[in-house]
Write a protein that holds these residues in place. Sequence first.
Motif, PDB file in Angstrom:
ATOM      1  N   SER A  81       0.789  -1.181   0.015  1.00 49.11           N
ATOM      2  CA  SER A  81       0.282  -0.212  -0.009  1.00 49.11           C
ATOM      3  C   SER A  81       0.710   1.364  -0.041  1.00 49.11           C
ATOM      4  O   SER A  81       0.668   2.048  -0.726  1.00 49.11           O
ATOM      5  CB  SER A  81      -0.957  -0.098   1.210  1.00 49.11           C
ATOM      6  N   ILE A  82       2.052   1.244   0.516  1.00 48.68           N
ATOM      7  CA  ILE A  82       3.097   2.320   0.597  1.00 48.68           C
ATOM      8  C   ILE A  82       3.432   2.577  -0.756  1.00 48.68           C
ATOM      9  O   ILE A  82       3.561   3.818  -1.221  1.00 48.68           O
ATOM     10  CB  ILE A  82       4.083   1.924   1.544  1.00 48.68           C
ATOM     11  N   VAL A  83       4.027   1.366  -1.397  1.00 46.86           N
ATOM     12  CA  VAL A  83       4.640   1.570  -2.833  1.00 46.86           C
ATOM     13  C   VAL A  83       3.483   2.175  -3.758  1.00 46.86           C
ATOM     14  O   VAL A  83       3.476   2.997  -4.660  1.00 46.86           O
ATOM     15  CB  VAL A  83       4.993   0.260  -3.239  1.00 46.86           C
ATOM     16  N   GLN A  84       2.206   1.759  -3.443  1.00 48.50           N
ATOM     17  CA  GLN A  84       0.941   2.089  -4.240  1.00 48.50           C
ATOM     18  C   GLN A  84       0.813   3.547  -4.010  1.00 48.50           C
ATOM     19  O   GLN A  84      -0.032   4.109  -4.959  1.00 48.50           O
ATOM     20  CB  GLN A  84      -0.137   1.285  -3.958  1.00 48.50           C
ATOM     21  N   ALA A  85       1.088   3.964  -2.858  1.00 48.60           N
ATOM     22  CA  ALA A  85       0.801   5.597  -2.771  1.00 48.60           C
ATOM     23  C   ALA A  85       1.921   6.331  -3.329  1.00 48.60           C
ATOM     24  O   ALA A  85       1.620   7.644  -3.535  1.00 48.60           O
ATOM     25  CB  ALA A  85       0.785   5.870  -1.237  1.00 48.60           C
ATOM     26  N   ALA A  86       2.987   6.004  -3.898  1.00 43.96           N
ATOM     27  CA  ALA A  86       3.884   6.672  -4.571  1.00 43.96           C
ATOM     28  C   ALA A  86       3.687   7.641  -5.736  1.00 43.96           C
ATOM     29  O   ALA A  86       2.653   7.235  -6.599  1.00 43.96           O
ATOM     30  CB  ALA A  86       5.065   5.757  -5.262  1.00 43.96           C
ATOM     31  N   ASP A  87       3.918   8.706  -5.818  1.00 47.30           N
ATOM     32  CA  ASP A  87       3.713   9.440  -7.155  1.00 47.30           C
ATOM     33  C   ASP A  87       4.083   8.810  -8.411  1.00 47.30           C
ATOM     34  O   ASP A  87       3.478   9.056  -9.439  1.00 47.30           O
ATOM     35  CB  ASP A  87       4.427  10.962  -7.100  1.00 47.30           C
ATOM     36  N   LEU A  88       5.240   8.030  -8.306  1.00 43.06           N
ATOM     37  CA  LEU A  88       5.888   7.428  -9.592  1.00 43.06           C
ATOM     38  C   LEU A  88       6.664   6.195  -9.076  1.00 43.06           C
ATOM     39  O   LEU A  88       7.214   6.194  -8.267  1.00 43.06           O
ATOM     40  CB  LEU A  88       6.758   8.351 -10.258  1.00 43.06           C
ATOM     41  N   VAL A  89       6.179   5.169  -9.894  1.00 44.30           N
ATOM     42  CA  VAL A  89       7.014   4.074  -9.440  1.00 44.30           C
ATOM     43  C   VAL A  89       7.763   3.733 -10.726  1.00 44.30           C
ATOM     44  O   VAL A  89       7.050   3.415 -11.972  1.00 44.30           O
ATOM     45  CB  VAL A  89       6.069   2.491  -8.961  1.00 44.30           C
ATOM     46  N   VAL A  90       8.998   3.575 -10.891  1.00 45.13           N
ATOM     47  CA  VAL A  90       9.877   3.351 -12.026  1.00 45.13           C
ATOM     48  C   VAL A  90      10.269   1.931 -12.114  1.00 45.13           C
ATOM     49  O   VAL A  90      10.649   1.270 -11.045  1.00 45.13           O
ATOM     50  CB  VAL A  90      11.022   4.330 -12.305  1.00 45.13           C
ATOM     51  N   PRO A  91      10.413   1.414 -13.227  1.00 45.76           N
ATOM     52  CA  PRO A  91      10.984   0.084 -13.474  1.00 45.76           C
ATOM     53  C   PRO A  91      12.488  -0.072 -13.192  1.00 45.76           C
ATOM     54  O   PRO A  91      13.235   0.077 -14.324  1.00 45.76           O
ATOM     55  CB  PRO A  91      10.563  -0.486 -14.831  1.00 45.76           C
ATOM     56  N   ASP A  92      12.799  -0.317 -12.211  1.00 44.95           N
ATOM     57  CA  ASP A  92      14.444  -0.363 -11.939  1.00 44.95           C
ATOM     58  C   ASP A  92      14.583  -2.137 -11.851  1.00 44.95           C
ATOM     59  O   ASP A  92      14.636  -2.558 -10.900  1.00 44.95           O
ATOM     60  CB  ASP A  92      14.726   0.349 -10.447  1.00 44.95           C
ATOM     61  N   GLY A  93      15.004  -2.553 -12.996  1.00 41.30           N
ATOM     62  CA  GLY A  93      15.439  -3.778 -13.300  1.00 41.30           C
ATOM     63  C   GLY A  93      14.938  -4.370 -14.549  1.00 41.30           C
ATOM     64  O   GLY A  93      13.652  -4.255 -14.834  1.00 41.30           O
ATOM     65  N   ILE A  94      15.784  -5.322 -15.352  1.00 42.80           N
ATOM     66  CA  ILE A  94      15.421  -5.965 -16.415  1.00 42.80           C
ATOM     67  C   ILE A  94      14.109  -6.760 -16.168  1.00 42.80           C
ATOM     68  O   ILE A  94      13.291  -6.922 -17.155  1.00 42.80           O
ATOM     69  CB  ILE A  94      16.442  -6.348 -17.266  1.00 42.80           C
ATOM     70  N   GLY A  95      14.206  -7.398 -15.284  1.00 36.81           N
ATOM     71  CA  GLY A  95      13.164  -8.442 -14.838  1.00 36.81           C
ATOM     72  C   GLY A  95      11.735  -7.700 -15.022  1.00 36.81           C
ATOM     73  O   GLY A  95      10.528  -8.336 -15.445  1.00 36.81           O
ATOM     74  N   ILE A  96      11.554  -6.572 -14.624  1.00 33.36           N
ATOM     75  CA  ILE A  96      10.356  -5.736 -14.574  1.00 33.36           C
ATOM     76  C   ILE A  96       9.924  -5.609 -16.039  1.00 33.36           C
ATOM     77  O   ILE A  96       8.659  -5.876 -16.581  1.00 33.36           O
ATOM     78  CB  ILE A  96      10.419  -4.327 -13.951  1.00 33.36           C
ATOM     79  N   VAL A  97      11.072  -5.097 -17.106  1.00 32.35           N
ATOM     80  CA  VAL A  97      10.566  -5.178 -18.312  1.00 32.35           C
ATOM     81  C   VAL A  97       9.989  -6.391 -19.285  1.00 32.35           C
ATOM     82  O   VAL A  97       9.150  -6.285 -19.876  1.00 32.35           O
ATOM     83  CB  VAL A  97      11.757  -4.404 -19.104  1.00 32.35           C
ATOM     84  N   ILE A  98      10.755  -7.680 -18.534  1.00 29.45           N
ATOM     85  CA  ILE A  98      10.616  -9.020 -19.337  1.00 29.45           C
ATOM     86  C   ILE A  98       9.090  -9.184 -18.809  1.00 29.45           C
ATOM     87  O   ILE A  98       8.325  -9.964 -19.765  1.00 29.45           O
ATOM     88  CB  ILE A  98      11.545  -9.881 -18.702  1.00 29.45           C
ATOM     89  N   ALA A  99       8.987  -8.810 -17.509  1.00 32.85           N
ATOM     90  CA  ALA A  99       7.547  -9.305 -16.978  1.00 32.85           C
ATOM     91  C   ALA A  99       6.441  -8.518 -17.914  1.00 32.85           C
ATOM     92  O   ALA A  99       5.452  -9.212 -18.146  1.00 32.85           O
ATOM     93  CB  ALA A  99       7.474  -8.952 -15.469  1.00 32.85           C
ATOM     94  N   SER A 100       6.298  -7.274 -18.058  1.00 36.14           N
ATOM     95  CA  SER A 100       5.426  -6.474 -18.866  1.00 36.14           C
ATOM     96  C   SER A 100       5.376  -7.232 -20.337  1.00 36.14           C
ATOM     97  O   SER A 100       4.399  -7.179 -20.900  1.00 36.14           O
ATOM     98  CB  SER A 100       6.058  -5.078 -18.896  1.00 36.14           C
ATOM     99  N   LYS A 101       6.559  -7.678 -20.670  1.00 37.34           N
ATOM    100  CA  LYS A 101       6.371  -8.372 -21.985  1.00 37.34           C
ATOM    101  C   LYS A 101       5.504  -9.537 -22.067  1.00 37.34           C
ATOM    102  O   LYS A 101       4.707  -9.974 -22.946  1.00 37.34           O
ATOM    103  CB  LYS A 101       7.614  -8.525 -22.727  1.00 37.34           C
ATOM    104  N   ILE A 102       5.885 -10.300 -20.884  1.00 35.00           N
ATOM    105  CA  ILE A 102       5.065 -11.587 -20.724  1.00 35.00           C
ATOM    106  C   ILE A 102       3.508 -11.442 -20.680  1.00 35.00           C
ATOM    107  O   ILE A 102       2.739 -12.093 -21.190  1.00 35.00           O
ATOM    108  CB  ILE A 102       5.658 -12.292 -19.411  1.00 35.00           C
ATOM    109  N   LEU A 103       3.400 -10.273 -19.882  1.00 26.93           N
ATOM    110  CA  LEU A 103       1.914  -9.888 -19.676  1.00 26.93           C
ATOM    111  C   LEU A 103       1.322  -9.066 -20.836  1.00 26.93           C
ATOM    112  O   LEU A 103       0.053  -8.473 -20.837  1.00 26.93           O
ATOM    113  CB  LEU A 103       1.865  -9.274 -18.238  1.00 26.93           C
ATOM    114  N   ASN A 104       2.039  -9.019 -22.107  1.00 26.91           N
ATOM    115  CA  ASN A 104       1.610  -8.457 -23.296  1.00 26.91           C
ATOM    116  C   ASN A 104       1.320  -6.858 -23.020  1.00 26.91           C
ATOM    117  O   ASN A 104       0.242  -6.332 -23.625  1.00 26.91           O
ATOM    118  CB  ASN A 104       0.239  -8.956 -23.853  1.00 26.91           C
ATOM    119  N   ASN A 105       1.952  -6.234 -22.042  1.00 21.32           N
ATOM    120  CA  ASN A 105       1.724  -4.642 -21.869  1.00 21.32           C
ATOM    121  C   ASN A 105       3.126  -4.182 -21.597  1.00 21.32           C
ATOM    122  O   ASN A 105       3.422  -3.934 -20.627  1.00 21.32           O
ATOM    123  CB  ASN A 105       0.986  -4.548 -20.650  1.00 21.32           C
ATOM    124  N   PRO A 106       3.822  -4.161 -22.606  1.00 22.77           N
ATOM    125  CA  PRO A 106       5.471  -3.925 -22.488  1.00 22.77           C
ATOM    126  C   PRO A 106       5.666  -2.538 -22.102  1.00 22.77           C
ATOM    127  O   PRO A 106       5.254  -1.580 -22.589  1.00 22.77           O
ATOM    128  CB  PRO A 106       5.883  -4.084 -24.102  1.00 22.77           C
TER     129      PRO A 106
END
Length: 243
Positions: A56-81
């Motif tokens: 809930s704390i992370v969700q309250a952030a103004d901006l969450v940036v993808p720090d890690g190639i794993g996040i980018v890979i995950a977004s592609k797996i979920l078809n929302n790159p």
Amino acid sequence: METNLVPILGIHFVNKSFDDVVAQLEEYIKSQQKAFIVTANPEIVMYADGHPEYKSIVQAADLVVPDGIGIVIASKILNNPIQERVAGFDLTVRLLELGNERKWRIYLLGGKPETNQKAVENIRSNYPQLQIAGSHHGFFDWQDPTVTEEIKAANPDIVFVALGFPKQEKWIFENLPQFSKGLFIGVGGSIDVLAGEVKRAPLFWRRLNLEWFYRLLMQPTRWKRMLALPKFLGKMIKIKLSK
């Protein structure tokens, strides 16, 4: 609220280029807005998934940036790159560079006393036009308002909080209401690199998105933490298959 977002296990990542993220952070500072920035990698997302309060704390952030190639890979797996990885350390360095040009005021919170001091000295040497409004190591009593009051009095444009997750996000979330302006960003281990105590992966490794593997080679004791990545990607595949 940012509209260009990609949800991954309930965490909404901004889907922008590195330069566009930097431009948005610069706008926060120019307009003297208050902003909470999380640089989230798979380890943070997995921790958040198992700890509702932290999530809930992370969700309250103004901006969450993808720090890690794993996040980018995950977004592609979920078809929302997601466009690209926005590394927390790169973001930190770019903000220091801009701060040097704009003569911004920064405050550095976190690390061991000697690490904090080394980082301050190196920042002062490399970015001479930047104004270091203050600094404090990460070993302090959270119930004591002294550090928060000191930061308020210093009136910084950016507060780099290097307490490591989940502490740094919790500290920002709990103390943010007391401030009227400032960019508050959790930078974790970046302080060790700024202090010269940890060497960042060479550009060759970073371009291959293997910075995580280089860090593992340099710090073998990190192997347990690294297990979060395969678990995370496994979870993404299960989600995809379930759909």
